[in-house]
Design an enzyme around this catalytic site. Structure first.
Site, PDB file in Angstrom:
ATOM      1  N   ASP A  41       9.575 -52.556  18.290  1.00  0.00           N
ATOM      2  CA  ASP A  41       8.621 -52.005  19.255  1.00  0.00           C
ATOM      3  C   ASP A  41       8.987 -50.570  19.650  1.00  0.00           C
ATOM      4  O   ASP A  41       9.957 -49.991  19.158  1.00  0.00           O
ATOM      5  CB  ASP A  41       8.575 -52.934  20.477  1.00  0.00           C
ATOM      6  CG  ASP A  41       7.165 -53.116  21.018  1.00  0.00           C
ATOM      7  OD1 ASP A  41       6.308 -52.244  20.796  1.00  0.00           O
ATOM      8  OD2 ASP A  41       6.922 -54.147  21.683  1.00  0.00           O
ATOM      9  N   ASP A  69      -2.245 -52.941  22.036  1.00  0.00           N
ATOM     10  CA  ASP A  69      -2.273 -54.398  21.967  1.00  0.00           C
ATOM     11  C   ASP A  69      -3.687 -54.964  21.934  1.00  0.00           C
ATOM     12  O   ASP A  69      -4.608 -54.423  22.549  1.00  0.00           O
ATOM     13  CB  ASP A  69      -1.555 -54.995  23.178  1.00  0.00           C
ATOM     14  CG  ASP A  69      -0.050 -54.787  23.118  1.00  0.00           C
ATOM     15  OD1 ASP A  69       0.440 -54.279  22.097  1.00  0.00           O
ATOM     16  OD2 ASP A  69       0.631 -55.131  24.099  1.00  0.00           O
TER      17      ASP A  69
END
Length: 413
Positions: free
Chosen positions: A157, A212
């Site tokens: 990430d 997202d």
């Protein structure tokens, strides 16, 4: 005594990594040939966020087998954020001892015993998005640790990365994984901010193209400092990226929301089909232990999965759009084509698709179906379809609101 024990642990991990490094030198092609089709699996985040533990992960592996998902091609059980404990005095990361009391190696062994693979999560920054220890400054140690545990997939990430350049940070973890020696799929989760499609092909195996996903069909969720996107918003953000995808390097529009309860059955079908058409990773994000029959039927539709897993690795493209009805096409092996009629509107749409007069052309790969010849047509969501239809006449059907019709065209012998 404590320092001696830590030193022995560090030596053992280093020795394992060294041995694996020698294997890596001997079998470099094994690393290079990962993810020749889009990865298929499951990830904990969409449904469980930080609520992860080893018993739940084992149950997901069991469910992947018992529900038929493994037989349909799903391979990876991926633990997302919040599995982390602390680093020891030598800097090696350990899992949370309460949530993972038997350790990651034992968990990986369990997942592997089911014929599946285990994935894990880290972050290029000082902390993960959930506030756990990130890999910044510990990349090579973490890669050695993951290799010693038997990890097969790393989602990496991009939180808390102040001062870092994305391409350089991801190249560092790539070098660390290769040096550790175990073939590990690298999922670049940089959200598309620094255009990872421009540089990701020689760095990772897939890269996130957007922020997202959010569990809705057509909406945007504003969190104030950042936004999450519904299925159709994510789909629109893939425009202009298809030329970067191919075997071993995939555009990643984020994980699936199929089966998480907020999409209708038709929206689940449309979501799953369009990810297949995009040659996107098929990473389920629901609770595999409590799926409805309808959810299992979507996630295990082998004919739609075959579109996604086609070895040509060509990402599909939009042919036309009119009043919420979109036509998409995807070239497949052996001259086959996938055609999807996506209804984004809130009303049913009638299709009268004349193969002879409609131009379908892949301008990147310079190919198109030859409708002077005849193709057989198979409707991949219609269980009653006997596959006898052909392109000799126009295709007529009605697509319900927020639903999809998906066809496979095969040259008639």
């Amino acid at each position: 005594m404590k320092k001696t024990l830590h030193a022995l642990i560090a030596f053992a991990i280093g020795a394992t990594a060294f041995a694996q490094g020698n294997n890596y030198v001997q079998d470099y092609t094994k690393y290079q040939n990962l993810a020749l089709t889009p990865p298929m699996g499951w990830n904990s985040w969409n449904k469980f966020a930080c609520n992860v533990d080893e018993n739940m992960i084992k149950q997901m592996a069991d469910a992947m087998v018992s529900t038929g998902m493994k037989d349909a091609g799903y391979t990876y059980i991926n633990i997302d954020d919040c599995w982390h404990g602390d680093r020891d005095e030598q800097g090696f990361i350990h899992p949370d001892p309460t949530r993972f009391p038997n350790g990651m190696k034992a968990l990986a062994d369990y997942v592997h015993s089911k014929g599946l693979k285990l994935g894990i999560y880290s972050d290029a920054g000082s902390q993960t998005c959930g506030g756990r220890p990130g890999s910044r400054g510990y990349e090579f140690q973490d890669a050695q640790t993951y290799a010693s545990w038997g990890i097969d997939y790393l989602k990496y990430d991009w939180c808390n990365t102040e001062g870092l350049k994305a391409e350089g940070a991801y190249k560092t973890i790539t070098a660390a994984l290769k040096k550790a020696g175990r073939p590990i799929v690298l999922s670049i989760c940089e959200w598309g901010n620094d255009k990872p499609w421009d540089w990701g092909q020689n760095v990772g195996h897939l890269w996130r193209t957007t922020g997202d996903i959010y569990n809705c069909f057509d909406c945007i969720k504003d969190h104030g400092t950042w936004k999450a996107f519904g299925v159709m918003e994510i789909l629109d953000k893939q425009e202009g990226l298809r030329q970067y995808a191919g075997p071993g390097h995939w555009n990643d529009p984020d994980m699936l929301e199929v089966g998480n309860g907020k999409l209708t059955p038709g929206e689940d079908r449309a979501h799953f089909t369009m990810w297949a058409m995009l040659a996107a990773p098929l990473i389920a994000g629901n609770d595999l232990r409590s799926m409805s029959k309808e959810t299992i039927e979507v996630l295990t539709n082998k004919q739609v999965i075959a579109i996604n897993q086609d070895r040509l690795g060509i990402q599909g493209f939009k042919v036309s759009a009119d009043a919420g009805l979109e036509v998409w096409a995807k070239p497949l092996e052996n001259g086959d084509w996938a055609i999807a009629f996506l209804n984004r509107s809130t009303e049913a749409k009638q299709i009268n698709f004349d193969w002879a007069t409609t131009k379908i052309y892949d301008d990147i790969n310079k190919i198109s179906p030859d409708f002077k010849s005849v193709y057989t047509i198979k409707n991949l969501w219609d269980k009653k379809d006997n596959g006898k239809a052909t392109t000799k006449k126009a295709f007529t059907a009605q697509v319900p609101a927020h639903d999809i019709i998906t066809l496979r065209l095969t040259p008639k012998k």
